[in-house]
Design a protein around this motif. Structure first.
Motif, PDB file in Angstrom:
ATOM      1  N   ALA A  88       0.834  -1.212   0.000  1.00  0.00           N
ATOM      2  CA  ALA A  88       0.000   0.000   0.000  1.00  0.00           C
ATOM      3  C   ALA A  88       0.865   1.258   0.000  1.00  0.00           C
ATOM      4  O   ALA A  88       0.538   2.259  -0.632  1.00  0.00           O
ATOM      5  CB  ALA A  88      -0.927  -0.003   1.216  1.00  0.00           C
ATOM      6  N   LEU A  89       2.006   1.175   0.707  1.00  0.00           N
ATOM      7  CA  LEU A  89       2.859   2.361   0.830  1.00  0.00           C
ATOM      8  C   LEU A  89       3.654   2.687  -0.424  1.00  0.00           C
ATOM      9  O   LEU A  89       4.082   3.828  -0.620  1.00  0.00           O
ATOM     10  CB  LEU A  89       3.899   2.147   1.945  1.00  0.00           C
ATOM     11  CG  LEU A  89       3.373   2.059   3.361  1.00  0.00           C
ATOM     12  CD1 LEU A  89       4.531   1.945   4.315  1.00  0.00           C
ATOM     13  CD2 LEU A  89       2.556   3.289   3.666  1.00  0.00           C
ATOM     14  N   ALA A  90       3.871   1.656  -1.263  1.00  0.00           N
ATOM     15  CA  ALA A  90       4.766   1.818  -2.407  1.00  0.00           C
ATOM     16  C   ALA A  90       4.375   3.004  -3.282  1.00  0.00           C
ATOM     17  O   ALA A  90       5.230   3.682  -3.841  1.00  0.00           O
ATOM     18  CB  ALA A  90       4.778   0.528  -3.235  1.00  0.00           C
ATOM     19  N   VAL A  91       3.066   3.266  -3.374  1.00  0.00           N
ATOM     20  CA  VAL A  91       2.622   4.342  -4.274  1.00  0.00           C
ATOM     21  C   VAL A  91       2.602   5.698  -3.560  1.00  0.00           C
ATOM     22  O   VAL A  91       2.151   6.695  -4.117  1.00  0.00           O
ATOM     23  CB  VAL A  91       1.234   4.044  -4.880  1.00  0.00           C
ATOM     24  CG1 VAL A  91       1.254   2.753  -5.652  1.00  0.00           C
ATOM     25  CG2 VAL A  91       0.159   4.001  -3.803  1.00  0.00           C
ATOM     26  N   LYS A  92       3.046   5.713  -2.296  1.00  0.00           N
ATOM     27  CA  LYS A  92       3.066   6.932  -1.472  1.00  0.00           C
ATOM     28  C   LYS A  92       1.674   7.565  -1.379  1.00  0.00           C
ATOM     29  O   LYS A  92       1.452   8.699  -1.826  1.00  0.00           O
ATOM     30  CB  LYS A  92       4.088   7.944  -2.005  1.00  0.00           C
ATOM     31  CG  LYS A  92       5.493   7.383  -2.006  1.00  0.00           C
ATOM     32  CD  LYS A  92       6.534   8.430  -2.279  1.00  0.00           C
ATOM     33  CE  LYS A  92       7.916   7.835  -2.119  1.00  0.00           C
ATOM     34  NZ  LYS A  92       8.986   8.558  -2.733  1.00  0.00           N
TER      35      LYS A  92
END
Ligand code: SF4
Length: 333
Positions: free
Chosen positions: A179-183
């Motif tokens: 989920a965090l990868a796309v900021k």
């Protein structure tokens, strides 16, 4: 401190699912009914704010999360994101910018992770599908960054591992990293620690709090656990059978609840309810109700004198009972 200006706003949001009538209804051509999973709620989340949505199973909290992440479509009301009405925005390409900014963390890491994909591919997938990287070096950098932010260290040691080679806590961290990868600027986390050992829970919660503190990320934290909500959230919204019954600061809702349902939830929690859990009128009775068969009377206060009079004629609106503290019960005044 979170920005109090609305970042996400739900206005009279409604999700009703049609249900088929019985055999007699079909023979007589009578229409079926509807399950009112979410029945007209108003809720906002500020930029950098953590709001916990608390309720029992069947209260509609997961449906709210699915609407926000555009995995379900409301049947009424509006959803505004930075003032833009997103309710009727549909289709992969129209939603691409929104999906970039709003992500969901699912409860069950076993199901959320594809068992045939490596950790690297799982975290890289949203970056590839949203076309957020231009080359392989950028991809490796973003995947490493996301894994490190979720507490998977050193990231490169995990690149080639498969989900079955990870512990429960590591799997949930990989889900968070995806989920965090796309900021994202808003994460909807649906019971993200309920399947984890208590010792791991605090670490995962700390990861989420750090993300808010470091990146001003907003979080809608969905849970059935009031102490967890108090631990992590700035504000708590309590949902009962698709209706918001109380909203306020985490301290107010936990230590000064005004709605009998919130009082019962609090009292059912030994850590914060203490001996009050024995109080007859303040505990929940019977089975968890279903939105398909809404109980008559008041489940949280079976002897309320208003249950079959005033409350039956007029549903209590959200009444202000303190600073930014709303409760939907005539007795809360
Ligand atoms: Fe329940 Fe209505 Fe009585 Fe409040 S006023 S306790 S909501 S019946």
């Amino acid at each position: 401190m979170p920005d109090t200006a609305d970042f996400l706003r739900l206005e009279s949001l409604q999700v009703h699912f049609p249900v088929q009538g019985g055999l007699l209804d079909r023979v007589l051509g009578r229409p079926g009914g509807a399950v009112r999973a979410v029945d007209g709620i108003d809720l906002s989340v500020g930029r950098g704010e953590i709001v916990a949505l608390v309720g029992e199973s069947g209260s509609g909290k997961t449906t709210v999360g699915r609407v926000i992440t555009k995995l379900a479509q409301p049947t009424g009301g509006r959803m505004l994101f930075e003032g833009r009405d997103m309710t009727s925005v549909l289709g992969a390409s129209a939603l691409r910018p929104y999906r970039h900014r709003v992500q969901m963390i699912f409860q069950d890491a076993y199901q959320a992770l594809n068992p045939r994909h490596t950790v690297f591919d799982i975290v890289a997938e949203p970056l590839r599908s949203l076309k957020l990287v231009e080359n392989n070096a950028q991809l490796i950098e973003r995947v490493s960054e996301a894994l490190a932010s979720a507490g998977v260290n050193p990231p490169s040691d995990f690149f080639a591992r498969f989900p079955h080679e990870l512990s429960g806590g590591q799997r949930q961290r990989v889900v968070i990293a995806g989920a965090l990868a796309v900021k994202p600027e808003l994460i909807v986390a649906d019971e993200p620690v309920s399947m984890l050992d208590v010792s791991i829970r605090a670490q995962i919660l700390q990861v989420l709090v750090d993300l808010r503190d470091d990146h001003n990320m907003a979080l809608l934290f969905i849970t059935h656990d009031l102490p967890l909500a108090w631990f992590i959230a700035d504000r708590i919204a309590v949902l009962y059978l698709g209706n918001l019954v109380e909203v306020g600061s985490a301290d107010e809702i936990t230590f000064n609840p005004r709605h009998p349902y919130t009082v019962a939830l609090r009292n059912a929690t030994p850590q914060i309810g203490g001996n009050a859990a024995r109080a007859e009128l303040a505990t929940l009775q019977g089975e968890v109700p279903s939105a398909a068969r809404v109980p008559s009377g008041c489940r949280f206060h079976p002897r309320c004198p208003l249950a079959f009079s005033r409350c039956r004629e007029e549903e209590p609106p959200a009444i202000e009972v303190g600073p930014q503290h709303m409760s939907a019960c005539w007795l809360a005044k």
